[in-house]
Design an enzyme around this catalytic site. Sequence first.
Site, PDB file in Angstrom:
ATOM      1  N   GLY A   1      35.756  49.368  34.466  1.00  0.00           N
ATOM      2  CA  GLY A   1      36.118  48.879  35.778  1.00  0.00           C
ATOM      3  C   GLY A   1      37.330  47.979  35.682  1.00  0.00           C
TER       4      GLY A   1
ATOM      5  N   GLN B   1      42.929  41.395  38.296  1.00  0.00           N
ATOM      6  CA  GLN B   1      43.068  41.425  36.843  1.00  0.00           C
ATOM      7  C   GLN B   1      44.443  41.910  36.401  1.00  0.00           C
ATOM      8  OE1 GLN B   1      39.083  43.568  36.247  1.00  0.00           O
ATOM      9  NE2 GLN B   1      39.359  42.383  34.354  1.00  0.00           N
TER      10      GLN B   1
ATOM     11  N   CYS C   1      34.721  41.483  29.493  1.00  0.00           N
ATOM     12  CA  CYS C   1      35.726  41.571  30.551  1.00  0.00           C
ATOM     13  C   CYS C   1      37.094  41.777  29.916  1.00  0.00           C
ATOM     14  CB  CYS C   1      35.707  40.294  31.387  1.00  0.00           C
ATOM     15  SG  CYS C   1      36.857  40.305  32.776  1.00  0.00           S
ATOM     16  N   LEU C   2      37.852  42.697  30.490  1.00  0.00           N
ATOM     17  CA  LEU C   2      39.196  42.950  29.966  1.00  0.00           C
ATOM     18  C   LEU C   2      40.089  41.716  30.078  1.00  0.00           C
ATOM     19  CD1 LEU C   2      39.722  46.541  31.410  1.00  0.00           C
ATOM     20  CD2 LEU C   2      39.113  45.904  29.061  1.00  0.00           C
TER      21      LEU C   2
ATOM     22  N   HIS D   1      30.171  43.222  38.928  1.00  0.00           N
ATOM     23  CA  HIS D   1      31.153  42.531  38.091  1.00  0.00           C
ATOM     24  C   HIS D   1      32.549  42.607  38.719  1.00  0.00           C
ATOM     25  CE1 HIS D   1      32.812  41.479  33.956  1.00  0.00           C
ATOM     26  NE2 HIS D   1      33.868  42.024  34.524  1.00  0.00           N
ATOM     27  N   GLU D   2      32.955  43.816  39.133  1.00  0.00           N
ATOM     28  CA  GLU D   2      34.311  43.992  39.681  1.00  0.00           C
ATOM     29  C   GLU D   2      34.466  43.319  41.038  1.00  0.00           C
ATOM     30  OE1 GLU D   2      36.547  44.857  37.656  1.00  0.00           O
ATOM     31  OE2 GLU D   2      35.144  45.613  36.170  1.00  0.00           O
TER      32      GLU D   2
ATOM     33  N   HIS E   1      35.220  39.709  40.756  1.00  0.00           N
ATOM     34  CA  HIS E   1      36.639  39.422  40.487  1.00  0.00           C
ATOM     35  C   HIS E   1      37.416  39.215  41.776  1.00  0.00           C
ATOM     36  CE1 HIS E   1      37.291  39.592  36.195  1.00  0.00           C
ATOM     37  NE2 HIS E   1      36.667  40.755  36.089  1.00  0.00           N
TER      38      HIS E   1
END
Length: 177
Positions: A47, A52, A104-105, A146-147, A150
Site C-alpha cells: 500500500g 508518503q 511502513c515504507l 494503515h493507508e 496516513h
Amino acid sequence: MSLLEIITPENPVLRKKAIKVTEFNDPKFQQLIDDMIETMIDAPGVGLAAPQVAVSKRLIVVRLPNESEEDFEEHGDQAGVVHVVANPKIIKKSKNTVSGVEGCLSLPGIAGEVDRAEMVVVTGQDRNGKEWRLKAKGWLARVFQHEIDHLDGVLFTDLTDKVWQQSAEDEEEEVVE
C-alpha cells in the site's frame, strides 16, 4: 511512469491531514496514480498513500501480493488486484480486532504490533471519480486501515508501544507496508 521518492517523518507532509481529491480528469492526477502504483510495487509494498510521496491528497493505492501460489491461497481473488481509492473512508468496522505486525515504507527498518479491526467497509472514489466500495477482511482490511491513517497524518507507531528495529528474519516475513 516514474518512481517517486518515499518520504520519512522529517518531511511535515507526512504528518498533515491530506486534502480531498476533486479533480479526477487532470492528467497530472492520473500520472500521480500510475507513479504511485509503480513506486509501491518497486518498493516493494502492499500500500502507498499520497502523503508518503509528499503529495497532500486523499489518495491511496493498495495491492496484495500475487507472486506465489501461497499468495493466491491466502488472498484469493484479491491477490494482485490494484485498488486505487480517492477520498477513502471507513464507514463500518468489526468490533473484533486482531493484532498484527506492520511496517511502513516511510519508516524503513521499523516494525510494530498493531491492533486493527478484522473487517472494514471502505468507500471512496476510483481513479475516474466513480463511487467505490469494498468490504475487506484480514490482511486487506489491515492495509486499508494503515493507508487511510496516513491521510490523517497518523503512523502505525502512533498506535502501539510495541515497536522494534527489524532484523533480517523480520524483513523476510510479510508485513503491512
